[in-house]
Design a protein around this motif. Sequence first.
Motif, PDB file in Angstrom:
ATOM      1  N   GLU A  85       0.849  -1.176   0.014  1.00 63.28           N
ATOM      2  CA  GLU A  85      -0.037  -0.058   0.002  1.00 63.28           C
ATOM      3  C   GLU A  85       0.944   1.438   0.043  1.00 63.28           C
ATOM      4  OE1 GLU A  85      -1.961   0.491   3.632  1.00 63.28           O
ATOM      5  OE2 GLU A  85      -0.370  -0.378   4.926  1.00 63.28           O
ATOM      6  N   PRO A  86       0.424   2.359  -0.322  1.00 62.28           N
ATOM      7  CA  PRO A  86       1.136   3.559  -0.485  1.00 62.28           C
ATOM      8  C   PRO A  86       1.417   3.965   1.087  1.00 62.28           C
ATOM      9  CG  PRO A  86      -0.979   3.982  -1.746  1.00 62.28           C
ATOM     10  CD  PRO A  86      -1.084   2.519  -0.954  1.00 62.28           C
ATOM     11  N   PRO A  87       2.486   4.743   1.363  1.00 64.41           N
ATOM     12  CA  PRO A  87       2.875   5.093   2.615  1.00 64.41           C
ATOM     13  C   PRO A  87       1.750   6.067   3.344  1.00 64.41           C
ATOM     14  CG  PRO A  87       4.595   5.951   1.078  1.00 64.41           C
ATOM     15  CD  PRO A  87       3.557   5.388   0.270  1.00 64.41           C
ATOM     16  N   PRO A  88       1.310   5.581   4.632  1.00 67.56           N
ATOM     17  CA  PRO A  88       0.312   6.079   5.251  1.00 67.56           C
ATOM     18  C   PRO A  88       0.755   7.560   5.622  1.00 67.56           C
ATOM     19  CG  PRO A  88       1.699   5.015   6.902  1.00 67.56           C
ATOM     20  CD  PRO A  88       2.350   4.738   5.363  1.00 67.56           C
ATOM     21  N   GLY A  89      -0.375   8.313   5.532  1.00 71.50           N
ATOM     22  CA  GLY A  89      -0.492   9.723   5.971  1.00 71.50           C
ATOM     23  C   GLY A  89       0.066   9.910   7.374  1.00 71.50           C
ATOM     24  N   GLY A  90       0.275  11.473   7.566  1.00 74.46           N
ATOM     25  CA  GLY A  90       0.795  11.606   9.059  1.00 74.46           C
ATOM     26  C   GLY A  90      -0.027  11.428  10.283  1.00 74.46           C
ATOM     27  N   ASP A  91      -1.577  11.129   9.855  1.00 72.49           N
ATOM     28  CA  ASP A  91      -2.526  11.062  11.169  1.00 72.49           C
ATOM     29  C   ASP A  91      -2.945   9.488  10.778  1.00 72.49           C
ATOM     30  OD1 ASP A  91      -2.111  13.600  11.704  1.00 72.49           O
ATOM     31  OD2 ASP A  91      -3.939  14.150  10.351  1.00 72.49           O
ATOM     32  N   ASP A  92      -2.555   8.796   9.851  1.00 74.83           N
ATOM     33  CA  ASP A  92      -3.135   7.323   9.777  1.00 74.83           C
ATOM     34  C   ASP A  92      -2.600   6.456  10.885  1.00 74.83           C
ATOM     35  OD1 ASP A  92      -4.471   8.203   7.748  1.00 74.83           O
ATOM     36  OD2 ASP A  92      -3.182   7.175   6.263  1.00 74.83           O
ATOM     37  N   GLY A  93      -1.369   6.733  11.304  1.00 69.19           N
ATOM     38  CA  GLY A  93      -0.980   5.828  12.461  1.00 69.19           C
ATOM     39  C   GLY A  93      -0.427   4.395  11.746  1.00 69.19           C
TER      40      GLY A  93
ATOM     41  N   ARG B 217      -6.604  -1.182   8.087  1.00 69.47           N
ATOM     42  CA  ARG B 217      -6.961  -0.528   8.937  1.00 69.47           C
ATOM     43  C   ARG B 217      -5.956   0.378   9.845  1.00 69.47           C
ATOM     44  NH1 ARG B 217     -10.546  -2.089  14.332  1.00 69.47           N
ATOM     45  NH2 ARG B 217     -10.589   0.148  15.637  1.00 69.47           N
ATOM     46  N   ARG B 218      -6.136   1.691   9.920  1.00 71.69           N
ATOM     47  CA  ARG B 218      -5.107   2.384  10.466  1.00 71.69           C
ATOM     48  C   ARG B 218      -5.955   3.554  11.249  1.00 71.69           C
ATOM     49  NH1 ARG B 218      -1.461   1.473   6.507  1.00 71.69           N
ATOM     50  NH2 ARG B 218       0.435   0.874   7.060  1.00 71.69           N
ATOM     51  N   ALA B 219      -5.843   3.639  12.635  1.00 73.05           N
ATOM     52  CA  ALA B 219      -6.457   4.983  13.458  1.00 73.05           C
ATOM     53  C   ALA B 219      -7.971   4.501  13.396  1.00 73.05           C
ATOM     54  CB  ALA B 219      -5.812   6.089  13.265  1.00 73.05           C
ATOM     55  N   GLY B 220      -8.668   3.704  13.093  1.00 79.55           N
ATOM     56  CA  GLY B 220     -10.046   3.613  12.844  1.00 79.55           C
ATOM     57  C   GLY B 220     -10.495   3.855  11.480  1.00 79.55           C
ATOM     58  N   ARG B 221      -9.513   4.083  10.482  1.00 81.42           N
ATOM     59  CA  ARG B 221      -9.897   4.205   9.161  1.00 81.42           C
ATOM     60  C   ARG B 221      -9.439   2.878   8.183  1.00 81.42           C
ATOM     61  NH1 ARG B 221      -7.719   8.822   4.999  1.00 81.42           N
ATOM     62  NH2 ARG B 221      -7.698   7.678   3.016  1.00 81.42           N
ATOM     63  N   PHE B 222     -10.240   2.681   7.076  1.00 76.99           N
ATOM     64  CA  PHE B 222     -10.142   1.629   6.443  1.00 76.99           C
ATOM     65  C   PHE B 222      -9.981   2.101   4.707  1.00 76.99           C
ATOM     66  CE2 PHE B 222     -12.728   0.363   9.889  1.00 76.99           C
ATOM     67  CZ  PHE B 222     -12.366  -0.914  10.315  1.00 76.99           C
TER      68      PHE B 222
ATOM     69  N   VAL C  30      -9.500   1.380  -4.375  1.00 75.75           N
ATOM     70  CA  VAL C  30     -10.920   0.924  -4.767  1.00 75.75           C
ATOM     71  C   VAL C  30     -11.795   1.826  -3.922  1.00 75.75           C
ATOM     72  CG1 VAL C  30     -12.729  -0.977  -4.694  1.00 75.75           C
ATOM     73  CG2 VAL C  30     -10.202  -1.598  -4.993  1.00 75.75           C
ATOM     74  N   SER C  31     -13.028   2.430  -4.721  1.00 76.00           N
ATOM     75  CA  SER C  31     -13.861   3.062  -3.919  1.00 76.00           C
ATOM     76  C   SER C  31     -15.135   2.497  -3.938  1.00 76.00           C
ATOM     77  CB  SER C  31     -13.790   4.639  -4.765  1.00 76.00           C
ATOM     78  OG  SER C  31     -14.147   4.556  -6.178  1.00 76.00           O
ATOM     79  N   GLY C  32     -16.184   3.176  -3.445  1.00 79.28           N
ATOM     80  CA  GLY C  32     -17.450   2.597  -3.733  1.00 79.28           C
ATOM     81  C   GLY C  32     -18.039   1.468  -2.560  1.00 79.28           C
ATOM     82  N   SER C  33     -17.173   1.194  -1.877  1.00 76.49           N
ATOM     83  CA  SER C  33     -17.268  -0.041  -0.537  1.00 76.49           C
ATOM     84  C   SER C  33     -18.063   0.856   0.414  1.00 76.49           C
ATOM     85  CB  SER C  33     -16.060  -0.713  -0.150  1.00 76.49           C
ATOM     86  OG  SER C  33     -15.517  -1.249  -1.404  1.00 76.49           O
ATOM     87  N   THR C  34     -18.776   0.209   1.188  1.00 77.33           N
ATOM     88  CA  THR C  34     -19.488   0.865   2.425  1.00 77.33           C
ATOM     89  C   THR C  34     -18.674   0.061   3.695  1.00 77.33           C
ATOM     90  OG1 THR C  34     -21.695   0.747   1.424  1.00 77.33           O
ATOM     91  CG2 THR C  34     -21.500   1.137   3.743  1.00 77.33           C
ATOM     92  N   LEU C  35     -17.861   1.358   4.204  1.00 73.93           N
ATOM     93  CA  LEU C  35     -17.092   0.463   5.321  1.00 73.93           C
ATOM     94  C   LEU C  35     -17.332   1.361   6.465  1.00 73.93           C
ATOM     95  CD1 LEU C  35     -13.681   0.617   3.142  1.00 73.93           C
ATOM     96  CD2 LEU C  35     -15.210  -1.207   3.816  1.00 73.93           C
ATOM     97  N   PRO C  36     -17.149   0.737   7.626  1.00 72.24           N
ATOM     98  CA  PRO C  36     -17.254   1.483   8.896  1.00 72.24           C
ATOM     99  C   PRO C  36     -16.313   2.564   9.153  1.00 72.24           C
ATOM    100  CG  PRO C  36     -16.264  -0.601   9.319  1.00 72.24           C
ATOM    101  CD  PRO C  36     -16.655  -0.634   7.889  1.00 72.24           C
ATOM    102  N   ARG C  37     -16.477   3.487  10.021  1.00 73.95           N
ATOM    103  CA  ARG C  37     -15.187   4.517  10.600  1.00 73.95           C
ATOM    104  C   ARG C  37     -15.385   4.539  11.844  1.00 73.95           C
ATOM    105  NH1 ARG C  37     -14.721   9.611   7.216  1.00 73.95           N
ATOM    106  NH2 ARG C  37     -16.901  10.198   7.691  1.00 73.95           N
TER     107      ARG C  37
END
Length: 733
Positions: free
Chosen positions: A415-423, A442-447, A460-467
């Motif tokens: 995967e691409p390098p995570p952002g600064g807030d992704d953890g 999953r990183r810091a509650g984000r999928f 991939v976009s269009g998936s219904t994911l929890p946050r």
Amino acid sequence: MPPEAFEAAGPGTPERETVHFRPDLSAWAVLGAAALPSVADHNPRTVHWRDLPVDPALVGVAPARARHADVVLGGPPASRPWRLPLRTVLAAGVAWHPELPLVAGLVQQGDRLHPWSADYTTRHLTVHQRVRAALSLTARRPGRPALSWCREGLLTLLTPPAPSASGPGPQTEGDRDQGWRPVVFEATGPGHVAFVPGLDELLRLAGASVSVLDPATGTLRTLTPPWLVGGLEPSPGGRGLLVEHATAADDGSAEQPSGSGDGLDWSRAVLRPDSGSWAPVPAVTRWAAGAGEAIASSRTVTGGTAIELRTAHDAEGRPPTAGPTITHEDDDPPVWWHCLTLGTATAVVSRHRTSLRLRSGEDYLRVPLPAALGRLGTPMPGHDGEGVVITCVQGGRAGFLRLAHGEREAGIAVEPPPGGDDGPLESSWTTTEDGVPHLLTRRAGRFDRYALRGERLRPVSGSTLPRLRPAPFRAPARTVSPTLVLSPPPGGCSARLTRVDGPGGESGGTARLLWIQVRRSTGDPAAADPPADLSGLRAPGWLLDLPLAWPPDVRPGDVRRQIVHAVGQAVANIREQTSREDPVVVGGHSFAATVALQALAHCPGLAGAIAHSGCYNRTLTPQGFQYERRSYWQVPGLYRALSALDFADRLTRPVLLVHGLDDTNVATPPDQAVALYRAVVANGGRARLVLLPHEGHVFRHRESLETVTREHEAWLAACVPLSARQADRSERT
């Protein structure tokens, strides 16, 4: 994050949220719970079998995690997420049907455990009140399933044994006389005699039968006699069930860490839910991925390790038949392996010390391990059946590793390098959609979801994911100083000192805490740095990673010199770095508690001690302890030197003792902590004894941990004036 993402968290959301995805990632469940279990959830009728707490209401080992008070199902794009009206779902996971839109779990109602099932497209929930479920030993290790789906919408689960149809009749005087028997034991040594409950007693407390429930009709069919079940794993095709169960017990005499001292041996059996027939298989057996009802296992053979594929037994109960066998040389056995099918051939992929291997039919591939390769997941066939794709972690980033015949190295797409807030990466899931491998991270509650296209991962976009919100119970990251390598004692190994700041930072007016963790010295100066924590403690302090050189002929003075040398250096470094003469309190858990008290008795620079769950009377383990294999009668001086009861007269500075009343470790019963408390006071010392109800060798309830935190803070504050008065008396004398 797609705009239709569902935010499960809201006002009053529980502190901890666990996500379970359906294997094809088309649906998910968010289960909310308190961060820690509460003492209020403890069943006062719970009994212990050795180190295992058995809850009679659950007919099995009590879960170590808090019950879920919030369950939300989501995923289908045409419907909104659905919050189930369930508030006491056990932390035993959920089971997804591989084909139908069904999910199931266990809910506790009063003193009974019941299965529930839900159709998340029609939003129909059923709690099967007439069916009582059981846990057996599935909660012994978190993540072990307690129920699963099989074909045609049937649910397999554990149920309590049926009560005997005929109870005991009226008792006569003669019966009472015949019921009296003396208890007699006889043994011939050498050996250690241990009076511990046997497997029959555990079977009586936690034995459960594997049963099949038809959710549509409520019909329950029992398949097996009572077993001690550790997990249920359905086959990929849904026709078989791999049952892990305990078969034997050792004498339980050795001192063992909490969570592993049950002394159980584990076996496995393949069960057919349709016929109820079953056959034993090796304990290392697993289902072969994508191979229908095939099973695979490994065994040691002359010249190496053999991985065998077998067909599971059929409806007539015929035992598994042997299939292909793949052998690896003895000097480089597989440390990780999986079996799967590639087209019509059986493939085995394995990880070795320096290489990855793929064997399929007559083809053989061996490639070097990629750099920074971390854990590997379950393999799956590559796109268009070319090679094998395995989920992996490389340098903290999730991705896919690809092995294909004809290629000289393994290809990796991450995967691409995570952002600064992704953890950091918390978890990942994989599936195959239209022959294309998909990855969910999953990183810091984000999928985030990716598909493997060619040699790259594409979003991939269009998936219904929890946050999920960041869990509020988690404390802010602690500030950790660089680890200091202290000079080694003569003949010993260097200890390591790490500063750890708690969530509230440093507070004035209290002593400094030096928490010890002990390990056996390997003589390797390049050993890994110690973990930067204080065993769950919230107070700021210092962590001393103390490797003890313990040769077979070690003497009491050798051990004492290592402890005094390391602790003395640690205290000097703490004061040098802080430029202050604050008092230092030493502490430790289990064996490290004894080490901390040894330091207090022999290091003049300490103001007090904190000891958790320690062994203070080594005659309780006369056949050996920790790293010592000689008996008490061979080296009585060593046993006495490491028994705090024997040197209680030297504990002249304050001692805080914390112990669980349900500690069943053979070396650390709570009454010997009481004995040390009395001994310290009898010799003119100051001691405080904190006994925690419903706690074992390790403390786990929320109220207990809050109490321990308050006790630590108060003790560190109290040691400051006590240390000052002691120093003043020393100056006057």
